[in-house]
Design a protein around this motif. Structure first.
Motif, PDB file in Angstrom:
ATOM      1  N   LEU A  46      47.335  41.911  40.974  1.00 27.78           N
ATOM      2  CA  LEU A  46      48.523  42.103  40.162  1.00 27.78           C
ATOM      3  C   LEU A  46      48.384  41.342  38.845  1.00 27.78           C
ATOM      4  O   LEU A  46      48.748  41.840  37.780  1.00 27.78           O
ATOM      5  N   GLY A  47      47.836  40.139  38.923  1.00 28.55           N
ATOM      6  CA  GLY A  47      47.622  39.325  37.731  1.00 28.55           C
ATOM      7  C   GLY A  47      46.689  39.979  36.734  1.00 28.55           C
ATOM      8  O   GLY A  47      46.896  39.895  35.519  1.00 28.55           O
ATOM      9  N   GLN A  48      45.674  40.663  37.238  1.00 31.17           N
ATOM     10  CA  GLN A  48      44.744  41.366  36.348  1.00 31.17           C
ATOM     11  C   GLN A  48      45.442  42.526  35.645  1.00 31.17           C
ATOM     12  O   GLN A  48      45.237  42.744  34.450  1.00 31.17           O
ATOM     13  N   GLN A  49      46.298  43.243  36.373  1.00 30.12           N
ATOM     14  CA  GLN A  49      47.068  44.332  35.754  1.00 30.12           C
ATOM     15  C   GLN A  49      48.000  43.785  34.685  1.00 30.12           C
ATOM     16  O   GLN A  49      48.072  44.304  33.574  1.00 30.12           O
ATOM     17  N   VAL A  50      48.724  42.726  35.065  1.00 26.63           N
ATOM     18  CA  VAL A  50      49.688  42.120  34.152  1.00 26.63           C
ATOM     19  C   VAL A  50      48.987  41.575  32.911  1.00 26.63           C
ATOM     20  O   VAL A  50      49.474  41.728  31.792  1.00 26.63           O
ATOM     21  N   SER A  51      47.825  40.965  33.100  1.00 20.55           N
ATOM     22  CA  SER A  51      47.064  40.398  31.992  1.00 20.55           C
ATOM     23  C   SER A  51      46.736  41.456  30.948  1.00 20.55           C
ATOM     24  O   SER A  51      46.914  41.241  29.745  1.00 20.55           O
ATOM     25  N   GLN A  52      46.289  42.601  31.395  1.00 20.62           N
ATOM     26  CA  GLN A  52      45.943  43.681  30.466  1.00 20.62           C
ATOM     27  C   GLN A  52      47.192  44.191  29.739  1.00 20.62           C
ATOM     28  O   GLN A  52      47.165  44.406  28.529  1.00 20.62           O
ATOM     29  N   ILE A  64      56.541  46.578  39.003  1.00 18.88           N
ATOM     30  CA  ILE A  64      55.761  45.355  39.228  1.00 18.88           C
ATOM     31  C   ILE A  64      56.661  44.133  39.078  1.00 18.88           C
ATOM     32  O   ILE A  64      56.653  43.229  39.911  1.00 18.88           O
ATOM     33  N   THR A  65      57.437  44.106  38.017  1.00 16.39           N
ATOM     34  CA  THR A  65      58.309  42.966  37.740  1.00 16.39           C
ATOM     35  C   THR A  65      59.311  42.748  38.872  1.00 16.39           C
ATOM     36  O   THR A  65      59.492  41.625  39.350  1.00 16.39           O
ATOM     37  N   ILE A  66      59.955  43.813  39.304  1.00 15.55           N
ATOM     38  CA  ILE A  66      60.983  43.710  40.345  1.00 15.55           C
ATOM     39  C   ILE A  66      60.373  43.256  41.669  1.00 15.55           C
ATOM     40  O   ILE A  66      60.926  42.387  42.357  1.00 15.55           O
TER      41      ILE A  66
END
Length: 191
Positions: A46-52, A64-66
């Motif tokens: 999830l962190g990798q997705q969010v990072s991009q 994702i946020t919820i």
């Protein structure tokens, strides 16, 4: 249970004031930014997705946020309440948060918007970038985040205003004076 949403654009002082409010009211701080940074630091999928997504200067999708936010709340079953920082950013997120809290027999007690001018925000974030080196404070990304707030996120305020839960506090000035004004508003919720 005292559940608050602290609202304002990047650099409005939400993090600074949240720390003080957490101490005073024994609330659990739920910052989507902190949650995202933790996932990114720990290099979760999830962190990798969010990072991009963040690297491109975009907002993380609601789903994702919820999911991350709900997980954080569920991890604190004995909390006296929560202070939501950086969430909700859309009416859809606000509605999802209301549903989630209602399913857990609670609700948002109040929403406090910190009013700060764009000029003040730019100065504060330039200073914060010097100190913290946060990647999301880079000038181009910051401009996009501030525009996102003033063009999209700010539209969440009428949602809470219609519920009679919105208060506005001047976010410019002495940190302690702002905190005193925030506390006065919160004390009305917790009576």
């Amino acid at each position: 249970m005292l559940n608050l949403v602290l609202f304002g654009p990047p650099g409005a002082g939400k993090g600074t004031q949240s720390e003080k409010l957490i101490d005073k009211y024994q609330l659990v701080h739920v910052s989507t930014g902190d949650i995202f940074r933790s996932h990114i630091k720990n290099q979760t999928s999830l962190g990798q997705q969010v990072s991009q997504i963040i690297a491109e200067g975009n907002l993380v999708p609601d789903s994702i946020t919820i999911a991350m936010l709900e997980e954080e709340v569920k991890n604190n079953p004995d909390a006296k309440g929560f202070i939501f920082d950086g969430f909700p950013r859309t009416v859809a997120q606000a509605e999802a948060l209301d549903r989630f809290l209602a399913d857990n027999n609670t609700a948002i007690s109040g929403v406090i918007a910190l009013d700060v001018t764009e000029e003040e925000l730019t100065q504060r974030i330039a200073k914060r970038q010097e100190i913290s080196g946060r990647a999301d404070d880079a000038a181009d990304k910051l401009k996009k985040r501030i525009e996102e707030y003033f063009h999209k996120t700010i539209h969440v305020l009428p949602y809470y205003e219609e519920q009679g839960k919105l208060s506005k506090v001047n976010g410019i000035g002495d940190i302690e004076a702002i905190f005193a004004e925030l506390s006065a508003v919160i004390d009305k919720y917790s009576v």
